[in-house]
Design an enzyme around this catalytic site. Structure first.
Site, PDB file in Angstrom:
ATOM      1  N   GLN A  63       9.135  47.656  59.323  1.00 14.31           N
ATOM      2  CA  GLN A  63       8.299  46.732  58.547  1.00 14.31           C
ATOM      3  C   GLN A  63       8.659  46.693  57.064  1.00 14.31           C
ATOM      4  OE1 GLN A  63       4.576  48.471  60.414  1.00 14.31           O
ATOM      5  NE2 GLN A  63       3.898  46.384  60.053  1.00 14.31           N
TER       6      GLN A  63
ATOM      7  N   GLY B 128      -1.190  52.305  59.881  1.00 15.74           N
ATOM      8  CA  GLY B 128       0.069  52.633  60.537  1.00 15.74           C
ATOM      9  C   GLY B 128       1.170  51.768  59.961  1.00 15.74           C
TER      10      GLY B 128
HETATM   11 NI    NI Z   1       2.241  46.130  62.948  1.00 14.86          NI
END
Ligand code: NI
Length: 181
Positions: free
Chosen positions: A51, A46
């Site tokens: 990120q 994921g």
């Molecule tokens: Ni994470």
């Protein structure tokens, strides 16, 4: 497609609340392609746009094919503006994060969730998820709100450092750490 750098703690960009996507266009699709490639290379199951330092509400998930009980295993799930519509049950399980390398934690999450958003073509989509997929959705939606799993630990004893096989010796037989999210 390109592999992007995955931000790690304590990068302050991981703490931003991502903005909703207004229009699902080619740029968004290209971002999704980069996210998928970056996630697979990590390797992880994921990834949230947060990120890779992109301030938009986008997530990608892909469970390993051997997650047989999960009908969506082995195929990428792309979701724009994902929202948790409902959640049922509670379970504490091991969880890892690509942005918190070297650690795993025991995190309490809902066991079943319903998530809705848009797919990579901008069409509305609604997914009922259980088990690892439910956990992954909750983890990635948290990322979009600047929340990390370490924020949800019930205490410091719930966080563990991953001991590499070499350090531990070959006969360790230890449990595989969970796939990164
Ligand atoms: Ni994470």
């Amino acid at each position: 497609m390109a592999i992007r750098e995955i931000l790690t703690v304590p990068d302050p960009r991981l703490r931003r609340k991502a903005r909703p996507v207004k229009k699902v266009n080619k740029k968004i699709q290209a971002l999704f392609d980069d996210m998928l490639e970056t996630m697979r290379a990590a390797p992880g199951i994921g990834l949230a746009a947060t990120q890779i330092g992109v301030d938009l509400r986008l997530i990608v998930l892909e469970l390993p094919e051997d997650e047989e009980e999960n009908p969506l295993a082995g195929q990428p799930i792309f979701m724009v503006n994902p929202e948790l519509v409902s959640a049922r049950g509670r379970e504490e399980e091991q969880e890892g994060c690509l942005s918190v390398p070297g650690y795993v934690g025991y995190v309490e999450r809902a066991t079943e969730v319903t998530v809705q958003g848009l797919d990579r073509h901008g069409r509305p989509v609604r997914i009922d998820a259980t088990g690892l997929l439910a956990r992954a959705f909750q983890h990635e939606i948290d990322h979009l709100d600047g929340v990390l799993y370490v924020d949800r630990l019930k205490g410091p004893d719930k966080l563990y450092r991953i001991v590499e096989a070499e350090e531990e010796g070959e006969e360790s037989g230890g449990e595989e750490p969970p796939a990164g999210l």
